[in-house]
Design a protein around this motif. Structure first.
Motif, short mmCIF file in Angstrom:
data_model
loop_
_atom_site.label_atom_id
_atom_site.label_comp_id
_atom_site.label_asym_id
_atom_site.label_seq_id
_atom_site.Cartn_x
_atom_site.Cartn_y
_atom_site.Cartn_z
N GLN A 41 8.29 11.83 11.85
CA GLN A 41 7.64 11.03 12.87
C GLN A 41 7.53 11.79 14.18
N ASP A 44 4.92 14.35 13.86
CA ASP A 44 3.64 13.80 13.40
C ASP A 44 3.18 14.52 12.12
N TYR A 45 4.12 14.63 11.19
CA TYR A 45 3.85 15.35 9.94
C TYR A 45 3.30 14.42 8.87
N SER A 46 2.22 14.84 8.23
CA SER A 46 1.64 14.11 7.10
C SER A 46 1.63 15.01 5.89
N ASN A 48 0.69 16.85 2.49
CA ASN A 48 -0.58 17.19 1.84
C ASN A 48 -0.48 16.80 0.37
N SER A 93 1.96 1.49 0.80
CA SER A 93 2.06 2.20 2.07
C SER A 93 3.50 2.63 2.35
N ASP A 96 4.20 5.68 0.40
CA ASP A 96 3.20 6.73 0.58
C ASP A 96 2.30 6.87 -0.64
#
Length: 337
Positions: A41, A44-46, A48, A93, A96
């Protein structure tokens, strides 16, 4: 660009530990998972997921299988299915996961769409939003290797396995409760309006109604309606009411059927008023005219529970069936006229 290595460094763990925490591995403690989540968080990592899926030949997507309908508008405009999908999506959600819909105007079209999700999309988790007698689509999906399913509904086989589980209401009891409610209101000549008795949910509701009415020496009539042929429905209704003039009320298989029935009765300019009660208690019941009395089966919770069953990492025991309760919500459509 932030990577999993950056997350691991900030969380004070190895890259492999951060990756396992990201995938909710049972090998990692909740405290460590929480540190990794906070690091994600903060950075701000998403993840792949597309790249991971290509490497692992897996996907973080659930396939939602909708029932066959002659017109897909009847599904898109049905708030019942939308509420179930919202419940599924809320849980996905948290894990993920994403969702992908499979629909079709024919059984063959729907089976091909499911096949494409499995073979091209590498999807191995499915939620069926219906239970249908002798369904070739369900039979095809459950026979695939490493595929697991949750069915929102019952099974004619009455079996759950490690790969197939069920979430449902007690539709038979709901049918009995509706019949009892209507009789208590003074309605003795009742008609069950349905579209497809091969759909188990309609069959169970009808059987529950019939059982109660027969036990109390009341009429237990039924009337079939088409989902798309309105002219045919008008003629059927006119003929039925002419043959059964004592009819006082209709028990509709679901809210869409009830709305259609209200419209048919209005267009036929019936001088007599008929009470109507339905199942699902979707959003349209309150704006119907008159507002519909309906059985709330809590579709959002059905969707939530279906997704939870499918995405739980460890299953020490297989739940044969999870039952979500129901409740009759009374409105103007069942008032005595």
């Amino acid at each position: 660009m932030t990577t999993i290595k950056d997350v691991a460094k900030l969380a004070g763990v190895s890259t492999s530990t951060a990756s396992r925490a990201l995938h909710n591995s049972d090998m990692i403690s909740e405290a460590t998972k929480e540190r990794v989540r906070r690091a994600m968080q903060e950075l701000d990592y998403s993840p792949n997921y597309s790249a991971q899926n290509l490497v692992n030949r897996t996907t973080n997507t659930i396939g939602i299988v909708l029932p066959v309908r002659e017109s897909q508008d009847s599904l898109g405009n049905n708030p019942f299915f939308m509420q179930i999908i919202q419940g599924i999506s809320s849980v996905c959600s948290e894990y993920d996961y994403m969702v992908s819909l499979a629909s079709g105007r024919t059984v063959d079209e729907l089976r091909k769409n499911c096949q494409a999700l499995i073979r091209s999309g590498n999807i191995s988790k499915f939620i069926f939003l219906y239970s249908h007698k002798d369904d070739p689509v369900f039979d095809f999906v459950k026979k695939q290797k490493k595929v697991s399913c949750v069915v929102v509904g019952s099974s004619y086989e009455k079996l759950a396995t490690k790969s197939v589980q069920f979430v449902d209401n007690d539709n038979h009891q709901a049918g009995r409760d509706v019949a009892e409610f209507m009789v208590s209101k003074g309605f003795e000549h009742l008609v069950f309006a349905y579209t497809d008795m091969d759909e188990l949910v309609q069959t169970e509701r009808y059987q529950g109604c019939c059982e109660y009415l027969q036990e109390h020496q009341k009429d237990s009539l039924s009337l079939h309606f088409s989902r798309v042929k309105e002219d045919e429905n008008i003629l059927k209704l006119q003929q039925f009411l002419a043959e059964h003039p004592k009819t006082q009320a209709f028990i509709a298989c679901d809210d869409i059927m009830a709305i259609r029935l209200q419209r048919l009765l209005k267009n036929d300019k019936q001088e007599k008023s008929y009470a109507v009660i339905s199942f699902n208690n979707s959003l349209i019941t309150e704006i119907a005219n008159p507002a519909l009395t309906s059985v709330d089966i809590f579709p959002y919770q059905l969707g939530e529970k279906a997704a939870q069953l499918l995405l739980e990492k460890s299953r020490k025991s297989v739940s044969q069936k999870v039952i979500i309760p129901h409740q009759i919500i009374e409105r103007e459509s069942t008032l005595r006229f």
